[in-house]
Design a protein around this motif. Sequence first.
Motif, PDB file in Angstrom:
ATOM      1  N   ARG A 149     -11.805  17.454  -6.638  1.00 31.30           N
ATOM      2  CA  ARG A 149     -11.262  17.207  -7.979  1.00 31.30           C
ATOM      3  C   ARG A 149     -10.378  15.956  -8.031  1.00 31.30           C
ATOM      4  O   ARG A 149      -9.803  15.638  -9.058  1.00 31.30           O
ATOM      5  N   GLY A 150     -10.249  15.257  -6.912  1.00 34.62           N
ATOM      6  CA  GLY A 150      -9.473  14.023  -6.887  1.00 34.62           C
ATOM      7  C   GLY A 150      -7.985  14.238  -6.801  1.00 34.62           C
ATOM      8  O   GLY A 150      -7.197  13.357  -7.152  1.00 34.62           O
ATOM      9  N   TYR A 151      -7.557  15.410  -6.303  1.00 39.12           N
ATOM     10  CA  TYR A 151      -6.135  15.730  -6.240  1.00 39.12           C
ATOM     11  C   TYR A 151      -5.500  15.383  -4.893  1.00 39.12           C
ATOM     12  O   TYR A 151      -4.328  15.695  -4.674  1.00 39.12           O
ATOM     13  N   CYS A 152      -6.250  14.772  -4.011  1.00 38.02           N
ATOM     14  CA  CYS A 152      -5.731  14.440  -2.682  1.00 38.02           C
ATOM     15  C   CYS A 152      -5.552  12.930  -2.530  1.00 38.02           C
ATOM     16  O   CYS A 152      -6.343  12.147  -3.060  1.00 38.02           O
ATOM     17  N   PRO A 153      -4.528  12.506  -1.789  1.00 35.38           N
ATOM     18  CA  PRO A 153      -4.389  11.073  -1.500  1.00 35.38           C
ATOM     19  C   PRO A 153      -5.493  10.617  -0.553  1.00 35.38           C
ATOM     20  O   PRO A 153      -6.023  11.416   0.224  1.00 35.38           O
ATOM     21  N   LEU A 154      -5.843   9.342  -0.622  1.00 40.89           N
ATOM     22  CA  LEU A 154      -6.808   8.802   0.336  1.00 40.89           C
ATOM     23  C   LEU A 154      -6.204   8.840   1.732  1.00 40.89           C
ATOM     24  O   LEU A 154      -4.999   8.661   1.912  1.00 40.89           O
ATOM     25  N   THR A 155      -7.043   9.065   2.714  1.00 33.47           N
ATOM     26  CA  THR A 155      -6.578   9.027   4.103  1.00 33.47           C
ATOM     27  C   THR A 155      -6.471   7.569   4.545  1.00 33.47           C
ATOM     28  O   THR A 155      -7.082   6.676   3.944  1.00 33.47           O
ATOM     29  N   CYS A 215      -3.876  19.352   0.979  1.00 32.31           N
ATOM     30  CA  CYS A 215      -4.988  18.499   1.418  1.00 32.31           C
ATOM     31  C   CYS A 215      -4.997  18.391   2.944  1.00 32.31           C
ATOM     32  O   CYS A 215      -3.960  18.095   3.550  1.00 32.31           O
ATOM     33  N   THR A 216      -6.161  18.608   3.552  1.00 30.18           N
ATOM     34  CA  THR A 216      -6.250  18.646   5.012  1.00 30.18           C
ATOM     35  C   THR A 216      -7.317  17.716   5.579  1.00 30.18           C
ATOM     36  O   THR A 216      -7.659  17.820   6.759  1.00 30.18           O
ATOM     37  N   GLN A 217      -7.860  16.809   4.784  1.00 31.80           N
ATOM     38  CA  GLN A 217      -8.894  15.902   5.262  1.00 31.80           C
ATOM     39  C   GLN A 217      -8.407  15.105   6.465  1.00 31.80           C
ATOM     40  O   GLN A 217      -7.307  14.552   6.459  1.00 31.80           O
ATOM     41  N   ILE A 237       4.280   8.507   8.285  1.00 30.88           N
ATOM     42  CA  ILE A 237       2.895   8.930   8.104  1.00 30.88           C
ATOM     43  C   ILE A 237       2.638  10.160   8.971  1.00 30.88           C
ATOM     44  O   ILE A 237       2.932  10.158  10.167  1.00 30.88           O
ATOM     45  N   TYR A 238       2.085  11.193   8.361  1.00 28.75           N
ATOM     46  CA  TYR A 238       1.868  12.439   9.092  1.00 28.75           C
ATOM     47  C   TYR A 238       0.845  12.218  10.211  1.00 28.75           C
ATOM     48  O   TYR A 238      -0.230  11.671   9.997  1.00 28.75           O
ATOM     49  N   LEU A 262       0.843  -1.190   0.000  1.00 28.12           N
ATOM     50  CA  LEU A 262       0.000   0.000   0.000  1.00 28.12           C
ATOM     51  C   LEU A 262       0.881   1.244   0.000  1.00 28.12           C
ATOM     52  O   LEU A 262       1.581   1.518   0.975  1.00 28.12           O
ATOM     53  N   HIS A 263       0.855   1.962  -1.115  1.00 28.70           N
ATOM     54  CA  HIS A 263       1.617   3.212  -1.183  1.00 28.70           C
ATOM     55  C   HIS A 263       0.759   4.306  -0.543  1.00 28.70           C
ATOM     56  O   HIS A 263      -0.010   4.996  -1.209  1.00 28.70           O
ATOM     57  N   LEU A 264       0.897   4.437   0.761  1.00 29.07           N
ATOM     58  CA  LEU A 264       0.064   5.354   1.544  1.00 29.07           C
ATOM     59  C   LEU A 264       0.721   6.727   1.560  1.00 29.07           C
ATOM     60  O   LEU A 264       1.560   7.016   2.405  1.00 29.07           O
ATOM     61  N   ARG A 265       0.309   7.571   0.631  1.00 31.71           N
ATOM     62  CA  ARG A 265       0.987   8.859   0.439  1.00 31.71           C
ATOM     63  C   ARG A 265       0.458   9.921   1.398  1.00 31.71           C
ATOM     64  O   ARG A 265       0.297  11.088   1.038  1.00 31.71           O
ATOM     65  N   PHE A 266       0.231   9.524   2.654  1.00 34.35           N
ATOM     66  CA  PHE A 266      -0.252  10.449   3.677  1.00 34.35           C
ATOM     67  C   PHE A 266       0.968  10.951   4.466  1.00 34.35           C
ATOM     68  O   PHE A 266       1.090  10.724   5.659  1.00 34.35           O
TER      69      PHE A 266
END
Length: 469
Positions: A349-355, A314-316, A381-382, A300-304
Amino acid sequence: MYVRVCALKKEMAKLGMPRWGTVLILRRLLLCAIVMIAITALLSVHVQEVSKLPANAARKLPMQHESEYQKLSTERSYPHELAARSHLLKAPFIRQKLDGARRKLDLDLWKPPPNRGYVPCTKPGSPYKAPSESRGYLLVHTNGGLNQMRAGICDMVAVARIINGTLVIPELDKRSFWHDSSNFSDVFDENHFINSLKDDINIVKKLPKELSSVPKAVKHFTSWSGMDYYEKEIAAMWEEFQVIRAAKSDSRLANNNLPLDIQKLRCRACYEALRFAPQIEKMGKLLVDRMRSHGHYIALHLRFEKDMLAFSGCTQDLSPEEADELKAIRENTIWWKVKDIDPLEQRARGYCPLTPKEVGIFLQALGFPSSTPIYIAAGEIYGGESHMADLQMRYPILMNKEKLASTEELAPFVSHASQMAALDYIVSVESDIFIPTYSGNMAMAVEGHRRFLGHRKTISPDRNEIIIH
């Protein structure tokens, strides 16, 4: 009933109705009586059967095997349905079949897609000329993270052939967000790179000493340029300079409308020549073996990560304090051009990585059981555990480099972001399923490499559709 029939006969006689009419009416009455008796008997049996059930049976949801039975029963005739109802309670092989169906579903989740007849195509066409006498030296300063630099190096290999220049081993980016001091030979197998491409271009490790002080043409090659640009504008610079320096390497060569042999050369450079340094390859294989000990696994490439969230705005699922910290990083990073970003618009717009939380829900929806081993291919991971708690609860077997290897084993790599990213790259390429949460450089590089190696399964979530509140 008999008394009512006799009374009806007398009444009909008074009215003067013919005898055949009387018989017809009596026949209809008897038929209705028989039907009523049958319905009453059926209802009494059903009530007796229901009365034997537990008190809470009416509120109990059907089990999975009961739901499967309901689907099957609609396709059968009434006698077969009654037989199946009785047989379901008595025959254990029905449950075995259902278990087998669930196992088949589990196997289907891991099944790789068909190759549809596509195979790697890197062998040069015929005739293919060996590199002729070089017109000069091409210096390359790469930029970005590991995979951005990797793609840029492949482009510069192709450019060196187009302009008939000798490629000096590229200089890796040391000024980016990660401040990695790694040299080319720290990340890639330098000798293998040179030998693999010896029939394509001339490569040297260093610029000859006699040319170290000569004037150099420093050029920002135009992005996405084709053959005409390099053959005419860039190659013409050899008339004045012996050394051309490419100030950046990323996205400098067009993806399409290039000769087939140039495209094949890019593939050879990327998937055959750019092999990681031996110590990285060895450590990467060790991590893969340790993940394999848990069975089939997802990479899983978790780009968080801090840099990704700061860059994208992105701040979700972040706190106001975390959002302010990321905004400050973006404003203070001079080479990031866009500063004022609307996080809600970015996400829509789909420009954020999934949380991490969204990833857990996504995997469950696909049908992966909680026992699925998952390798987290990412940096720190942030927010740490606070943002990973939900995913960890859904999928307890979450692994990463730090969990699979000891501190001593990782010591040679831990201070170098590119080398740590290379380890993630290896584990991701070798995984049974690769899932990127953002379509960045690593996601595209790994997915392409997996296709080259035999169409290994990659699942790419549509971030425009997956918005979970």
